[in-house]
Structure formats: C-alpha cells, structure tokens
Design a protein around this motif. Structure first.
Motif, PDB file in Angstrom:
ATOM      1  N   ASP A   1      34.325  47.532   5.056  1.00 36.51           N
ATOM      2  CA  ASP A   1      33.589  47.912   6.253  1.00 36.51           C
ATOM      3  C   ASP A   1      33.728  46.778   7.278  1.00 36.51           C
ATOM      4  N   PRO A   2      33.793  47.101   8.571  1.00 30.61           N
ATOM      5  CA  PRO A   2      33.866  46.039   9.583  1.00 30.61           C
ATOM      6  C   PRO A   2      32.630  45.142   9.512  1.00 30.61           C
ATOM      7  N   TYR A   3      32.815  43.855   9.764  1.00 24.21           N
ATOM      8  CA  TYR A   3      31.663  42.953   9.712  1.00 24.21           C
ATOM      9  C   TYR A   3      31.496  42.099  10.971  1.00 24.21           C
ATOM     10  N   MET A   4      32.471  42.142  11.897  1.00 24.98           N
ATOM     11  CA  MET A   4      32.330  41.375  13.133  1.00 24.98           C
ATOM     12  C   MET A   4      33.216  41.955  14.231  1.00 24.98           C
ATOM     13  N   ASP A   5      32.696  41.931  15.471  1.00 29.24           N
ATOM     14  CA  ASP A   5      33.462  42.387  16.629  1.00 29.24           C
ATOM     15  C   ASP A   5      34.238  41.223  17.240  1.00 29.24           C
ATOM     16  N   ASN A   6      35.340  41.556  17.910  1.00 28.66           N
ATOM     17  CA  ASN A   6      36.173  40.543  18.547  1.00 28.66           C
ATOM     18  C   ASN A   6      36.893  41.177  19.736  1.00 28.66           C
ATOM     19  N   THR A   7      37.396  40.327  20.631  1.00 28.20           N
ATOM     20  CA  THR A   7      38.172  40.778  21.786  1.00 28.20           C
ATOM     21  C   THR A   7      39.418  39.922  21.899  1.00 28.20           C
ATOM     22  N   GLN A   8      40.530  40.531  22.282  1.00 23.06           N
ATOM     23  CA  GLN A   8      41.752  39.779  22.543  1.00 23.06           C
ATOM     24  C   GLN A   8      41.744  39.346  24.009  1.00 23.06           C
ATOM     25  N   ILE A   9      41.449  38.067  24.243  1.00 22.88           N
ATOM     26  CA  ILE A   9      41.280  37.587  25.609  1.00 22.88           C
ATOM     27  C   ILE A   9      42.531  36.875  26.118  1.00 22.88           C
ATOM     28  N   ILE A  10      42.603  36.751  27.437  1.00 22.08           N
ATOM     29  CA  ILE A  10      43.722  36.086  28.107  1.00 22.08           C
ATOM     30  C   ILE A  10      43.206  34.778  28.695  1.00 22.08           C
ATOM     31  N   ILE A  11      43.876  33.669  28.374  1.00 19.40           N
ATOM     32  CA  ILE A  11      43.474  32.358  28.892  1.00 19.40           C
ATOM     33  C   ILE A  11      44.637  31.719  29.641  1.00 19.40           C
TER      34      ILE A  11
ATOM     35  N   LEU B   1      37.284  25.890  22.740  1.00 20.61           N
ATOM     36  CA  LEU B   1      36.939  25.420  24.080  1.00 20.61           C
ATOM     37  C   LEU B   1      35.669  24.578  24.099  1.00 20.61           C
ATOM     38  N   LEU B   2      34.849  24.684  23.053  1.00 23.10           N
ATOM     39  CA  LEU B   2      33.652  23.840  22.959  1.00 23.10           C
ATOM     40  C   LEU B   2      34.022  22.362  22.907  1.00 23.10           C
ATOM     41  N   SER B   3      35.207  22.065  22.376  1.00 21.90           N
ATOM     42  CA  SER B   3      35.642  20.671  22.237  1.00 21.90           C
ATOM     43  C   SER B   3      36.538  20.225  23.393  1.00 21.90           C
ATOM     44  N   LYS B   4      36.685  21.074  24.411  1.00 23.94           N
ATOM     45  CA  LYS B   4      37.535  20.762  25.561  1.00 23.94           C
ATOM     46  C   LYS B   4      36.721  20.832  26.850  1.00 23.94           C
ATOM     47  N   ASN B   5      37.313  20.379  27.930  1.00 18.98           N
ATOM     48  CA  ASN B   5      36.696  20.528  29.255  1.00 18.98           C
ATOM     49  C   ASN B   5      36.969  21.948  29.729  1.00 18.98           C
ATOM     50  N   ILE B   6      35.996  22.813  29.561  1.00 19.42           N
ATOM     51  CA  ILE B   6      36.203  24.246  29.817  1.00 19.42           C
ATOM     52  C   ILE B   6      36.557  24.531  31.275  1.00 19.42           C
ATOM     53  N   GLU B   7      36.203  23.633  32.167  1.00 25.22           N
ATOM     54  CA  GLU B   7      36.514  23.832  33.585  1.00 25.22           C
ATOM     55  C   GLU B   7      38.014  23.769  33.856  1.00 25.22           C
ATOM     56  N   GLU B   8      38.771  23.254  32.913  1.00 22.51           N
ATOM     57  CA  GLU B   8      40.222  23.173  33.080  1.00 22.51           C
ATOM     58  C   GLU B   8      40.919  24.489  32.735  1.00 22.51           C
ATOM     59  N   TYR B   9      40.149  25.460  32.216  1.00 22.58           N
ATOM     60  CA  TYR B   9      40.734  26.722  31.750  1.00 22.58           C
ATOM     61  C   TYR B   9      40.105  27.901  32.477  1.00 22.58           C
ATOM     62  N   ARG B  10      40.823  29.017  32.444  1.00 24.84           N
ATOM     63  CA  ARG B  10      40.295  30.265  33.001  1.00 24.84           C
ATOM     64  C   ARG B  10      40.422  31.365  31.948  1.00 24.84           C
ATOM     65  N   ILE B  11      39.312  32.035  31.675  1.00 24.09           N
ATOM     66  CA  ILE B  11      39.323  33.224  30.825  1.00 24.09           C
ATOM     67  C   ILE B  11      39.283  34.433  31.745  1.00 24.09           C
ATOM     68  N   LEU B  12      40.328  35.235  31.708  1.00 18.52           N
ATOM     69  CA  LEU B  12      40.418  36.379  32.618  1.00 18.52           C
ATOM     70  C   LEU B  12      39.397  37.452  32.262  1.00 18.52           C
ATOM     71  N   GLU B  13      38.961  38.191  33.273  1.00 22.63           N
ATOM     72  CA  GLU B  13      38.082  39.338  33.018  1.00 22.63           C
ATOM     73  C   GLU B  13      38.845  40.434  32.275  1.00 22.63           C
ATOM     74  N   ASP B  14      40.128  40.588  32.608  1.00 23.90           N
ATOM     75  CA  ASP B  14      40.974  41.538  31.870  1.00 23.90           C
ATOM     76  C   ASP B  14      41.158  41.044  30.441  1.00 23.90           C
ATOM     77  N   ASN B  15      41.345  41.976  29.522  1.00 20.26           N
ATOM     78  CA  ASN B  15      41.636  41.602  28.136  1.00 20.26           C
ATOM     79  C   ASN B  15      42.559  42.637  27.518  1.00 20.26           C
ATOM     80  N   PHE B  16      42.922  42.405  26.260  1.00 19.86           N
ATOM     81  CA  PHE B  16      43.813  43.336  25.561  1.00 19.86           C
ATOM     82  C   PHE B  16      43.091  44.095  24.443  1.00 19.86           C
ATOM     83  N   GLY B  17      41.801  44.356  24.685  1.00 20.15           N
ATOM     84  CA  GLY B  17      41.117  45.297  23.811  1.00 20.15           C
ATOM     85  C   GLY B  17      40.083  44.714  22.865  1.00 20.15           C
TER      86      GLY B  17
END
Length: 261
Positions: free
Chosen positions: A116-126, A203-219
């Motif tokens: 049975d599924p136990y966790m949700d996830n999204t394929q994100i673009i960074i 990203l918790l261990s990085k300077n997150i301001e240096e990255y962009r997480i797009l609103e678009d994703n792959f599902g």
C-alpha cells in the motif's frame, strides 16, 4: 557410467540448494526460519535511507523497516544496491525487498508487487536562482539531468514533447541524486528533476536563495515497498503491520525525525 551418475547427482543437489526466490516461491516461511530479511536501498537517498557522519545507515525508510519487521519478528539487513538494477536484484534473490523512496509506477508494477502507498511525493524542477528558466517551456534547448532508472527519468520521458526539445534531444543521467546537485552547481546542467522529499532535505544544508524550485513539476506520485510477485504472504504481513504503525501514531513519530511537512 559413474561419471554420468556423479553428474546427475550434482544436478539434483544444485536443484535442492536453490533458493525459494530462484524457484519463484512464496519465501515468507523460509525468511522467518532464517530470521533475516534483506532490504535493498540506495544509501545516498536522504532522508529515506542514507549514512550519517558515523557511517551508519539511518533514515525514515530505515527506521520504518526496522519497526515493521520488529513487529513481524524478523531482523532486517540493509543492502545498498545499484538503483538502476533494483528490480533485477530483487527478482534474482539478492535482496528480498526494495524499500527506499520507491515510486509506484505502472511500468514497475509489471516487474514487482507493491505495498500500500505510504508517502506522497512530487517530481520537482530545480535550477540555480540566476537561471532564466521559469517554466517547463523554458527547458527547450537546455541540459536537464535526472537519476538513472528513476521515476524522475520516467516522468520526464513520459511527457510528450519534452525530451526531444532538450539540448541534443536527450536527458543526462547520473547514478545518484547528489550527483545532480553537483552538476547543477558546476553549471553543466541547466536544470535537474528529482524527488521533492530528497531535494528539500538536501537544500536544508545549502543556501536556498541560490536555487529556484519551479512552480511547474513532472507530476505527483506515491512511494511503496517492492516485493517479488511470488511473495504474497510477505506483502500481506507488511501491509497489515504498516496499517498498525499508522493507526497507533508510530508512523508520524518516525516521520517527524526526518521530514518536516
């Protein structure tokens, strides 16, 4: 004649020594008798299964597996594997489960049975924050990287009109998701696609301001535990135990250690 008899006896002995997995049998009783079950995982996949500073295997899936099999009465042995060969490792009997942020897909259902599924996830673009990529459409002509044989690879490849429009008409693949970040930071990849659960932990261990997480994703997708098709008893026992762990609050207690929703 003696040589022929000796050869035949050897073949009989080999047949008798083959594992239940090799004979495509339900292995639950054999595993219980052995007292150990081999859990295959990618030991770089934070926060699900990874090595801490002491080199110990830790993570949400590691702790969840320990809790499940403690209740069933069998000891889990964690075996790092080449993630691109995970189904082959399972069906050859080298491991007994795939348990490490393993996305449920139709293609994988042809090779394994899922819990049975136990966790949700999204394929994100960074991308890097300095990039001009703001949407999926902006990936045209760009270098996009994913983990080899991952659900990210399947998701990007399965979306019509994406891969053929990338630079050289191809996805770049790496053995681990950590490699994706290194390639992005080095400027060789323009964008990476990967599990949100993994990416946000890194990203918790990085300077997150240096990255962009797009609103678009792959599902959107769901994680499950992978079993051999023949292991119906083991699948049933794990599903029953997983439901108990959810119901009594233990699941949420384990999750709080590694994942902040």
């Amino acid at each position: 004649m003696k040589k022929i008899i000796t050869l035949l006896m050897g073949l009989v002995l080999l047949a008798g020594c083959s594992s239940p997995a090799e004979k495509n049998e339900d292995t639950f009783e054999a595993l219980m008798e052995k007292g150990e079950i081999v859990v295959g995982l990618d030991d770089t996949f934070v926060p699900m299964g990874f090595r801490n500073q002491q080199g110990e295997l830790v993570g949400f899936d590691v702790d969840l597996a320990k809790e499940i099999f403690d209740r069933i009465g069998i000891t889990p042995k964690f075996q790092p594997i080449d993630w691109s060969l995970k189904e082959s490792e399972l069906n050859s009997g080298n491991i007994d489960l795939i348990f490490n942020g393993y996305t449920i897909t139709d293609a994988r259902k042809e090779k394994v049975n899922f819990s049975d599924p136990y966790m949700d996830n999204t394929q994100i673009i960074i991308t890097m924050a300095s990039s001009d990529i703001m949407s999926k459409e902006d990936l045209t002509g760009k270098v996009v990287s994913v983990q080899k044989e991952s659900s990210a690879y399947d998701a990007v490849s399965g979306e019509e009109g994406v891969v053929e429009n990338l630079k050289n008409g191809e996805l770049i693949t790496f053995d681990s998701n950590l490699d994706l970040f290194m390639d992005l930071e080095a400027g060789r990849s323009d964008a990476i696609v990967l599990d949100e659960v993994f990416a946000r932990y890194v990203l918790l261990s990085k300077n997150i301001e240096e990255y962009r997480i797009l609103e678009d994703n792959f599902g959107q997708e769901e994680y499950g535990i992978g079993f051999r098709k023949s292991d119906t008893t083991l699948l049933e026992k794990v599903n029953e135990t997983l439901e108990e762990i959810r119901s009594d609050g233990t699941f949420d207690e384990i999750k709080k250690v590694y994942i902040n929703d």
